[in-house]
Design a protein around this motif. Structure first.
Motif, PDB file in Angstrom:
ATOM      1  N   GLU A  82       0.846  -1.205   0.000  1.00  0.00           N
ATOM      2  CA  GLU A  82       0.000   0.000   0.000  1.00  0.00           C
ATOM      3  C   GLU A  82       0.872   1.243   0.000  1.00  0.00           C
ATOM      4  O   GLU A  82       1.936   1.270   0.602  1.00  0.00           O
ATOM      5  CB  GLU A  82      -0.896   0.049   1.246  1.00  0.00           C
ATOM      6  CG  GLU A  82      -1.988  -0.985   1.261  1.00  0.00           C
ATOM      7  CD  GLU A  82      -2.953  -0.750   2.412  1.00  0.00           C
ATOM      8  OE1 GLU A  82      -3.587   0.319   2.440  1.00  0.00           O
ATOM      9  OE2 GLU A  82      -3.033  -1.636   3.275  1.00  0.00           O
ATOM     10  N   ALA A  83       0.391   2.276  -0.688  1.00  0.00           N
ATOM     11  CA  ALA A  83       1.021   3.596  -0.664  1.00  0.00           C
ATOM     12  C   ALA A  83      -0.086   4.582  -0.302  1.00  0.00           C
ATOM     13  O   ALA A  83      -1.050   4.737  -1.042  1.00  0.00           O
ATOM     14  CB  ALA A  83       1.623   3.930  -2.019  1.00  0.00           C
ATOM     15  N   LEU A  84       0.054   5.191   0.844  1.00  0.00           N
ATOM     16  CA  LEU A  84      -1.016   6.032   1.380  1.00  0.00           C
ATOM     17  C   LEU A  84      -0.555   7.475   1.565  1.00  0.00           C
ATOM     18  O   LEU A  84       0.579   7.728   1.962  1.00  0.00           O
ATOM     19  CB  LEU A  84      -1.468   5.483   2.737  1.00  0.00           C
ATOM     20  CG  LEU A  84      -1.827   3.997   2.758  1.00  0.00           C
ATOM     21  CD1 LEU A  84      -1.950   3.508   4.180  1.00  0.00           C
ATOM     22  CD2 LEU A  84      -3.099   3.762   1.998  1.00  0.00           C
ATOM     23  N   GLN A  85      -1.448   8.404   1.280  1.00  0.00           N
ATOM     24  CA  GLN A  85      -1.195   9.822   1.525  1.00  0.00           C
ATOM     25  C   GLN A  85      -2.298  10.328   2.446  1.00  0.00           C
ATOM     26  O   GLN A  85      -3.480  10.136   2.170  1.00  0.00           O
ATOM     27  CB  GLN A  85      -1.226  10.612   0.218  1.00  0.00           C
ATOM     28  CG  GLN A  85      -1.047  12.095   0.426  1.00  0.00           C
ATOM     29  CD  GLN A  85      -1.119  12.877  -0.880  1.00  0.00           C
ATOM     30  OE1 GLN A  85      -1.268  12.305  -1.949  1.00  0.00           O
ATOM     31  NE2 GLN A  85      -1.017  14.171  -0.783  1.00  0.00           N
ATOM     32  N   GLN A  86      -1.896  10.950   3.527  1.00  0.00           N
ATOM     33  CA  GLN A  86      -2.893  11.480   4.461  1.00  0.00           C
ATOM     34  C   GLN A  86      -3.575  12.704   3.870  1.00  0.00           C
ATOM     35  O   GLN A  86      -2.931  13.541   3.240  1.00  0.00           O
ATOM     36  CB  GLN A  86      -2.241  11.850   5.789  1.00  0.00           C
ATOM     37  CG  GLN A  86      -2.009  10.648   6.646  1.00  0.00           C
ATOM     38  CD  GLN A  86      -1.651  11.000   8.056  1.00  0.00           C
ATOM     39  OE1 GLN A  86      -0.674  10.498   8.548  1.00  0.00           O
ATOM     40  NE2 GLN A  86      -2.406  11.834   8.726  1.00  0.00           N
TER      41      GLN A  86
END
Length: 68
Positions: free
Chosen positions: A32-36
């Motif tokens: 997963e690659a997540l951006q807040q």
């Protein structure tokens, strides 16, 4: 990882290269690659799937040795 607003596009370009290198040459898998989008804006989290800690060290060495 926390970035300055103006550097997000540069970071995205760099990550695309990094993901390609470590997935093809070291066998890592980006889970997963997540951006807040709330609270700490411009904070990114990458969750990688690896065999063990040695696999992390192998991939890091591969990345450091890569010409790009």
């Amino acid at each position: 990882m926390k970035l300055h607003y103006g550097k997000i596009s540069e970071f995205a370009e760099a990550m695309a290269k990094i993901v390609k290198i470590v997935t093809e040459n070291a066998g890592w898998e980006l889970h997963e690659a997540l951006q807040q989008v709330n609270e700490r804006l411009h904070t990114f989290h990458h969750i990688w799937k690896m065999r063990d800690m040695n696999h992390f060290l192998e991939g890091s060495s591969t990345l450091k040795a890569h010409p790009e």
